[in-house]
Design an enzyme around this catalytic site. Structure first.
Site, PDB file in Angstrom:
ATOM      1  N   CYS A 148      -1.431  51.634 -13.889  1.00 31.72           N
ATOM      2  CA  CYS A 148      -2.242  52.728 -13.352  1.00 31.72           C
ATOM      3  C   CYS A 148      -3.727  52.400 -13.468  1.00 31.72           C
ATOM      4  CB  CYS A 148      -1.934  54.022 -14.088  1.00 31.72           C
ATOM      5  SG  CYS A 148      -2.903  55.425 -13.479  1.00 31.72           S
ATOM      6  N   HIS A 158       1.984  44.884  -8.973  1.00 31.96           N
ATOM      7  CA  HIS A 158       1.181  45.343  -7.835  1.00 31.96           C
ATOM      8  C   HIS A 158       0.144  44.263  -7.539  1.00 31.96           C
ATOM      9  CE1 HIS A 158      -0.854  48.843  -5.610  1.00 31.96           C
ATOM     10  NE2 HIS A 158      -1.550  47.760  -5.340  1.00 31.96           N
ATOM     11  N   MET A 162       4.626  57.228  -9.023  1.00 33.53           N
ATOM     12  CA  MET A 162       3.315  57.711  -8.588  1.00 33.53           C
ATOM     13  C   MET A 162       3.066  59.073  -9.216  1.00 33.53           C
ATOM     14  SD  MET A 162       3.216  56.640  -4.542  1.00 33.53           S
ATOM     15  CE  MET A 162       4.914  57.162  -4.199  1.00 33.53           C
ATOM     16  N   ARG A 174       2.795  54.203  -1.630  1.00 37.51           N
ATOM     17  CA  ARG A 174       2.174  55.068  -0.628  1.00 37.51           C
ATOM     18  C   ARG A 174       2.880  55.020   0.716  1.00 37.51           C
ATOM     19  NH1 ARG A 174      -3.640  52.835  -0.700  1.00 37.51           N
ATOM     20  NH2 ARG A 174      -2.471  50.947  -1.259  1.00 37.51           N
ATOM     21  N   GLY A 197       2.796  46.746  -3.303  1.00 41.61           N
ATOM     22  CA  GLY A 197       1.464  46.765  -2.711  1.00 41.61           C
ATOM     23  C   GLY A 197       1.486  46.604  -1.209  1.00 41.61           C
ATOM     24  N   ASP A 198       1.046  47.644  -0.480  1.00 37.82           N
ATOM     25  CA  ASP A 198       0.880  47.595   0.974  1.00 37.82           C
ATOM     26  C   ASP A 198       2.178  47.339   1.728  1.00 37.82           C
ATOM     27  OD1 ASP A 198      -1.767  47.999   0.440  1.00 37.82           O
ATOM     28  OD2 ASP A 198      -2.458  46.009   1.039  1.00 37.82           O
ATOM     29  N   LYS A 241       5.560  47.649 -15.510  1.00 37.75           N
ATOM     30  CA  LYS A 241       4.790  47.605 -14.265  1.00 37.75           C
ATOM     31  C   LYS A 241       3.348  47.247 -14.582  1.00 37.75           C
ATOM     32  CE  LYS A 241       4.164  49.886  -9.836  1.00 37.75           C
ATOM     33  NZ  LYS A 241       2.719  49.841  -9.606  1.00 37.75           N
TER      34      LYS A 241
END
Length: 328
Positions: free
Chosen positions: A100, A169, A17, A225, A201-202, A139
Site C-alpha cells: 500500500c 505490483h 483494495m 482497478r 499493475g495495469d 504483496k
C-alpha cells in the site's frame, strides 16, 4: 496456481483494495470468474478490532474458499496475533500488506514503507508464518522509489521465511498509481524464486493479462482497478487465456442484473445509509465509460434511500438497454 493446499483456478485474482474489496464485491468477483479474491486490509492493531469497520471486514460467513485476508501493520508480534485472530475467524490464507502506497499507512511504517527495512521484513514474515498453520502470502511493490528497487531481495527473504506466494505490483511506492507499470522487475523476481508469483499493475483487458503473463512468466495475474465497474473482467480474462477468444461485451441488461444484485447485497450487508453511500462509488465506476455518465451520477448520487437509488439505477440501465436494442 497452487497456494498451500488450494488450487487457484483460473489464475486470475482480485487484488486487495482498501474500501473496495469488501465481502459483497469479493463474492461478486468470485461468482464472475475470479480464482481468488483477497480482502481489503484489516489492521493489526488490536485496539481497533471491535470497531464496526473492522467487524465488517472480518465477516467471511458464506464466503467460498479459499478465504484470503490481508493484514497490515508494522510490529511482528501484533501482525502474528492479527493472523491468529483472522484464522480463528475463518481466514484460510493470510496475506501481508507491504504494497500500500497511501501516506497515512506509510507514515506509521506499514504498507510499502516496510520495504525500506529488509531486516524488519524478515522478522514480520517469520513471525506471521510461525504463528499460523495456513499459507501466508505477501504483496509488495518493486521498491520504495526508482533508485531503491529491492523487490528481488524482498522476494528472497519471503521465500526463505516460508511465504507461500508473492504478489508484485509493477510500481514503486513513490510511483503510487501514476505512469505505466513495468514488468521487468516482476520477471526478474519470478526467475529468482521457486514460489508462485502473481503479477499486478495495469491489467485492464484480457489481452493485457496475456501479455503480462507472457513477459513475466508469472503464475497468475492480479487485477485491481481494472475490476472497478467491470467485475466480469475475470471471466473475460479466464476465457481468453483458455481459448484465445474474446467474450462479447455484456449487454446493458446483463450489466443491470449484475449491478442491481450488487446494490442489494450492499444494502443488506451495510444497511442504510452506509450501503447507499458505499454504492455511489461503484455506480460511478459502472457508468464511467458511458456518455451519459455525468447526468447519471448527478441524479443517482442525490438518492438518500436504497429504494430510490436502486430504482434510478434500474431506469438508467433500462433506457440503455432500449437504445442498445435499437442500435443492434
Amino acid at each position: 496456481m497452487q497456494i498451500g493446499p488450494y488450487r487457484i483456478d483460473p489464475p486470475v485474482v482480485l487484488a486487495p483494495m482498501a474500501g473496495v474489496t469488501d465481502k459483497p464485491f469479493r463474492l461478486l468477483c468470485k461468482r464472475l470468474g475470479a480464482g481468488l479474491a483477497v480482502s481489503e486490509m484489516t489492521t493489526a492493531d488490536p485496539r481497533l478490532w471491535q470497531t464496526r469497520k473492522s467487524l465488517k471486514r472480518m465477516d467471511h460467513e458464506g464466503e467460498p474458499e479459499p478465504v484470503s485476508v490481508q493484514i497490515a501493520g508494522y510490529d511482528p508480534g501484533m501482525l502474528a496475533e492479527a493472523a491468529r485472530l483472522n484464522v480463528a475467524n475463518g481466514a484460510q490464507i493470510i496475506d501481508i500488506n507491504m504494497g500500500c502506497p497511501a501516506k497515512k499507512v506509510c507514515n506509521v511504517w506499514a504498507g510499502s514503507a516496510l520495504l525500506q527495512d529488509e531486516p524488519l521484513v524478515a522478522r514480520i514474515v517469520k513471525a506471521v508464518v510461525d504463528a499460523v498453520e495456513v499459507p501466508v502470502t505477501l504483496k509488495i511493490r518493486t521498491g520504495w522509489d526508482r533508485q531503491h528497487k529491492n523487490a528481488l531481495a524482498i522476494a528472497r527473504i519471503a521465500e526463505d521465511n516460508g511465504i507461500a506466494a508473492l504478489a508484485v505490483h509493477g510500481r514503486t511506492r513513490a510511483d503510487k498509481y501514476e505512469g505505466e507499470a513495468e514488468y521487468e522487475t516482476i520477471a526478474a523476481v519470478k526467475a529468482a524464486v521457486r514460489i508462485p508469483v502473481l503479477a499486478n499493475g495495469d491489467i485492464g483487458t484480457p489481452q493485457q493479462a496475456k501479455h503480462v503473463l507472457d513477459v513475466t512468466r508469472a503464475d497468475a495475474v492480479m487485477v485491481g482497478r481494472g475490476a472497478q465497474g467491470r467485475p466480469w473482467i475475470f471471466r473475460e480474462i479466464a476465457h481468453y487465456l483458455a481459448t484465445g477468444e474474446e467474450l462479447p461485451e455484456p449487454s446493458p441488461a446483463e450489466v443491470s442484473t449484475i449491478l442491481l444484485g450488487h446494490l442489494e447485497h450492499l444494502y443488506t450487508f451495510y444497511g442504510e445509509p452506509a450501503g447507499v453511500r458505499i454504492a455511489r462509488k461503484h455506480l460511478g465506476w459502472y457508468a464511467k465509460d458511458r456518455l451519459e455518465n455525468g447526468a447519471f451520477r448527478h441524479v443517482v448520487n442525490r438518492a438518500e434511500h436504497a429504494r430510490d437509488q436502486w430504482q434510478l439505477t434500474h431506469e438508467y440501465f433500462q433506457a440503455l438497454q432500449d437504445g442498445w436494442r435499437i442500435a443492434a
